[in-house]
Design a protein around this motif. Structure first.
Motif, PDB file in Angstrom:
ATOM      1  N   UNK A 220       0.817  -1.419   0.029  1.00  0.00           N
ATOM      2  CA  UNK A 220      -0.100  -0.212  -0.114  1.00  0.00           C
ATOM      3  C   UNK A 220       1.229   1.560   0.714  1.00  0.00           C
ATOM      4  N   UNK A 221       0.340   2.608  -0.163  1.00  0.00           N
ATOM      5  CA  UNK A 221       1.393   3.765  -0.135  1.00  0.00           C
ATOM      6  C   UNK A 221       1.677   3.989   0.861  1.00  0.00           C
ATOM      7  N   UNK A 222       0.434   3.627   1.554  1.00  0.00           N
ATOM      8  CA  UNK A 222       1.111   3.737   3.571  1.00  0.00           C
ATOM      9  C   UNK A 222       2.139   3.062   4.240  1.00  0.00           C
ATOM     10  N   UNK A 223       2.572   1.760   3.661  1.00  0.00           N
ATOM     11  CA  UNK A 223       3.799   0.865   3.634  1.00  0.00           C
ATOM     12  C   UNK A 223       4.347   1.925   3.112  1.00  0.00           C
ATOM     13  N   UNK A 224       4.551   1.875   1.547  1.00  0.00           N
ATOM     14  CA  UNK A 224       5.230   2.720   0.722  1.00  0.00           C
ATOM     15  C   UNK A 224       6.730   3.433   1.831  1.00  0.00           C
ATOM     16  N   UNK A 225       5.092   4.592   2.288  1.00  0.00           N
ATOM     17  CA  UNK A 225       5.764   5.757   2.827  1.00  0.00           C
ATOM     18  C   UNK A 225       6.915   5.608   4.148  1.00  0.00           C
ATOM     19  N   UNK A 226       5.916   4.236   4.990  1.00  0.00           N
ATOM     20  CA  UNK A 226       6.912   4.041   6.408  1.00  0.00           C
ATOM     21  C   UNK A 226       8.445   3.856   5.804  1.00  0.00           C
ATOM     22  N   UNK A 227       8.331   2.999   4.640  1.00  0.00           N
ATOM     23  CA  UNK A 227       9.700   2.169   4.112  1.00  0.00           C
ATOM     24  C   UNK A 227      10.565   3.626   4.074  1.00  0.00           C
ATOM     25  N   UNK A 228      10.022   4.248   2.799  1.00  0.00           N
ATOM     26  CA  UNK A 228      10.835   5.531   2.555  1.00  0.00           C
ATOM     27  C   UNK A 228      11.471   5.439   4.415  1.00  0.00           C
ATOM     28  N   UNK A 229      11.018   6.457   4.604  1.00  0.00           N
ATOM     29  CA  UNK A 229      11.649   6.833   6.798  1.00  0.00           C
ATOM     30  C   UNK A 229      12.071   5.773   7.258  1.00  0.00           C
ATOM     31  N   UNK A 230      12.049   4.605   7.034  1.00  0.00           N
ATOM     32  CA  UNK A 230      13.101   3.778   7.717  1.00  0.00           C
ATOM     33  C   UNK A 230      14.451   3.610   7.431  1.00  0.00           C
ATOM     34  N   UNK A 231      14.559   1.991   8.265  1.00  0.00           N
ATOM     35  CA  UNK A 231      15.983   1.526   8.056  1.00  0.00           C
ATOM     36  C   UNK A 231      16.675   1.045   6.891  1.00  0.00           C
ATOM     37  N   UNK A 232      17.909   0.221   6.228  1.00  0.00           N
ATOM     38  CA  UNK A 232      18.448   0.540   4.902  1.00  0.00           C
ATOM     39  C   UNK A 232      17.400  -0.394   4.860  1.00  0.00           C
ATOM     40  N   UNK A 233      16.621  -1.385   5.781  1.00  0.00           N
ATOM     41  CA  UNK A 233      16.660  -2.415   5.036  1.00  0.00           C
ATOM     42  C   UNK A 233      15.028  -3.068   5.511  1.00  0.00           C
ATOM     43  N   UNK A 234      14.410  -1.504   5.546  1.00  0.00           N
ATOM     44  CA  UNK A 234      12.793  -1.098   5.953  1.00  0.00           C
ATOM     45  C   UNK A 234      12.314  -2.527   4.969  1.00  0.00           C
ATOM     46  N   UNK A 235      12.217  -2.438   4.114  1.00  0.00           N
ATOM     47  CA  UNK A 235      11.163  -2.435   3.146  1.00  0.00           C
ATOM     48  C   UNK A 235      11.442  -4.135   2.627  1.00  0.00           C
ATOM     49  N   UNK A 236      12.923  -4.968   3.170  1.00  0.00           N
ATOM     50  CA  UNK A 236      12.912  -6.077   2.871  1.00  0.00           C
ATOM     51  C   UNK A 236      12.272  -6.594   3.948  1.00  0.00           C
ATOM     52  N   UNK A 237      12.428  -5.981   5.313  1.00  0.00           N
ATOM     53  CA  UNK A 237      11.965  -6.359   6.573  1.00  0.00           C
ATOM     54  C   UNK A 237      10.438  -6.820   6.101  1.00  0.00           C
ATOM     55  N   UNK A 238      10.368  -5.383   5.701  1.00  0.00           N
ATOM     56  CA  UNK A 238       8.563  -5.596   5.565  1.00  0.00           C
ATOM     57  C   UNK A 238       7.833  -6.845   5.037  1.00  0.00           C
ATOM     58  N   UNK A 239       9.055  -6.969   3.950  1.00  0.00           N
ATOM     59  CA  UNK A 239       8.024  -8.255   3.147  1.00  0.00           C
ATOM     60  C   UNK A 239       8.480 -10.015   3.968  1.00  0.00           C
ATOM     61  N   UNK A 240       9.880  -9.438   5.003  1.00  0.00           N
ATOM     62  CA  UNK A 240       9.507 -11.253   6.071  1.00  0.00           C
ATOM     63  C   UNK A 240       9.108 -11.016   6.353  1.00  0.00           C
ATOM     64  N   UNK A 241       8.099  -9.857   7.667  1.00  0.00           N
ATOM     65  CA  UNK A 241       7.460  -9.875   8.260  1.00  0.00           C
ATOM     66  C   UNK A 241       5.934 -10.240   7.651  1.00  0.00           C
ATOM     67  N   UNK A 242       5.151  -9.819   6.539  1.00  0.00           N
ATOM     68  CA  UNK A 242       3.909 -10.310   5.861  1.00  0.00           C
ATOM     69  C   UNK A 242       4.204 -10.803   4.950  1.00  0.00           C
ATOM     70  N   UNK A 243       5.357 -11.808   4.105  1.00  0.00           N
ATOM     71  CA  UNK A 243       4.746 -12.434   3.390  1.00  0.00           C
ATOM     72  C   UNK A 243       5.255 -13.793   3.563  1.00  0.00           C
ATOM     73  N   UNK A 244       6.057 -13.913   4.646  1.00  0.00           N
ATOM     74  CA  UNK A 244       7.273 -15.383   4.880  1.00  0.00           C
ATOM     75  C   UNK A 244       6.375 -16.392   5.203  1.00  0.00           C
ATOM     76  N   UNK A 245       4.855 -16.749   5.705  1.00  0.00           N
ATOM     77  CA  UNK A 245       4.143 -17.851   5.772  1.00  0.00           C
ATOM     78  C   UNK A 245       3.677 -17.944   4.709  1.00  0.00           C
ATOM     79  N   UNK A 246       3.007 -16.920   3.534  1.00  0.00           N
ATOM     80  CA  UNK A 246       2.870 -16.963   2.106  1.00  0.00           C
ATOM     81  C   UNK A 246       3.441 -17.727   1.471  1.00  0.00           C
ATOM     82  N   UNK A 247       4.895 -17.541   1.285  1.00  0.00           N
ATOM     83  CA  UNK A 247       6.073 -17.303   1.038  1.00  0.00           C
ATOM     84  C   UNK A 247       6.528 -19.137   1.371  1.00  0.00           C
ATOM     85  N   UNK A 248       6.382 -19.467   2.338  1.00  0.00           N
ATOM     86  CA  UNK A 248       7.056 -20.490   3.075  1.00  0.00           C
ATOM     87  C   UNK A 248       6.043 -21.975   2.952  1.00  0.00           C
ATOM     88  N   UNK A 249       5.012 -21.311   2.035  1.00  0.00           N
ATOM     89  CA  UNK A 249       3.623 -22.638   1.739  1.00  0.00           C
ATOM     90  C   UNK A 249       3.677 -22.438   0.605  1.00  0.00           C
TER      91      UNK A 249
END
Length: 238
Positions: A127-156
């Motif tokens: 989402x746009x809100x996610x993108x703004x938060x990631x832009x202002x986050x740490x150097x791995x903010x986007x990767x951490x976001x993906x890891x947090x939100x997609x790991x169960x689906x990725x594993x499956x």
């Protein structure tokens, strides 16, 4: 608009037609660059960056020795089976253990080839809100976001791919042989670990490690920003 003012001054001092055309182009560029980023631009910029990072990460890891030759992501013999590894080496099966580790990583390299669309699908749903938060986050903010939100689906989705790759590279067979030989040793506690779960988890971890490196590079290295939009989006954070 300071840059535009100076260009106008230069024009008034007398320039050739070609110089004037170039100055006008530069003025338009600067004016566009000074406009505040829109939410849509931030979203596109972040998604472009992640797609780039995923692409490069997957390409690197899916090569021969992409996992096995990279100490950061190389999948070792399962740590909780250290006793099994040590025992097998003591009884002269060290070469078998090494072959298993190599084929295990070959399986991850094979599976990585199929990982790109899974990650891209997750990126495009951001989402746009996610993108703004990631832009202002740490150097791995986007990767951490993906890891947090997609790991169960990725594993499956990744697990059957990994199983197929393990079977294709004979890692499952080698591991089964090792476990069988170990379980035949007198007085040892019998084991029957889930190789697929272990390999899937480590393979996904390795992908995130590589993608995080690519994300950090785009954030910190202007040369890695290959489009004007990426330059604007990541240049605006400072």
């Amino acid at each position: 608009m300071k840059h535009a003012v100076w260009i106008v001054v230069a024009l008034l001092m007398g320039c050739s037609s070609a110089q004037i055309d170039q100055a006008v182009k530069e003025t338009k560029k600067l004016a566009a660059a000074e406009k505040p980023l829109t939410a849509a631009e931030v979203g596109r910029g972040l998604k472009d960056a992640l797609v780039q990072g995923v692409g490069r990460g997957v390409d690197l890891l899916s090569q021969t020795d992409g996992y096995f030759g990279n100490a950061e992501v190389r999948i070792p013999f399962p740590a909780d089976l250290k006793k099994l590894e040590d025992t097998l080496r003591k009884v002269g099966l060290g070469d078998e253990v090494d072959r298993f580790v190599r084929t295990l990583n070959r399986g991850a390299e094979e599976a990585a080839k199929e990982a790109r669309p899974i990650f891209v699908a997750a990126i495009t749903s951001m989402t746009i809100e996610d993108a703004w938060g990631i832009l202002r986050g740490d150097d791995n903010a986007a990767t951490a976001y993906l890891q947090k939100t997609t790991t169960p689906q990725l594993t499956q989705k990744f697990r059957p791919i990994m199983q197929k790759a393990l079977d294709k590279t004979s890692a499952t067979q080698y591991f089964g042989d090792l476990v069988k030989r170990y379980n035949q040793i007198p007085l040892v506690q019998k084991i029957n670990p889930d190789l697929n779960a272990y390999a899937t988890d480590r393979a996904i971890q390795g992908l995130f490690v590589q993608i995080a490196k690519e994300e950090k590079n785009i954030r910190q290295n202007p040369v890695a920003r290959t489009t004007d939009l990426l330059k604007r989006v990541f240049g605006s954070k400072k």
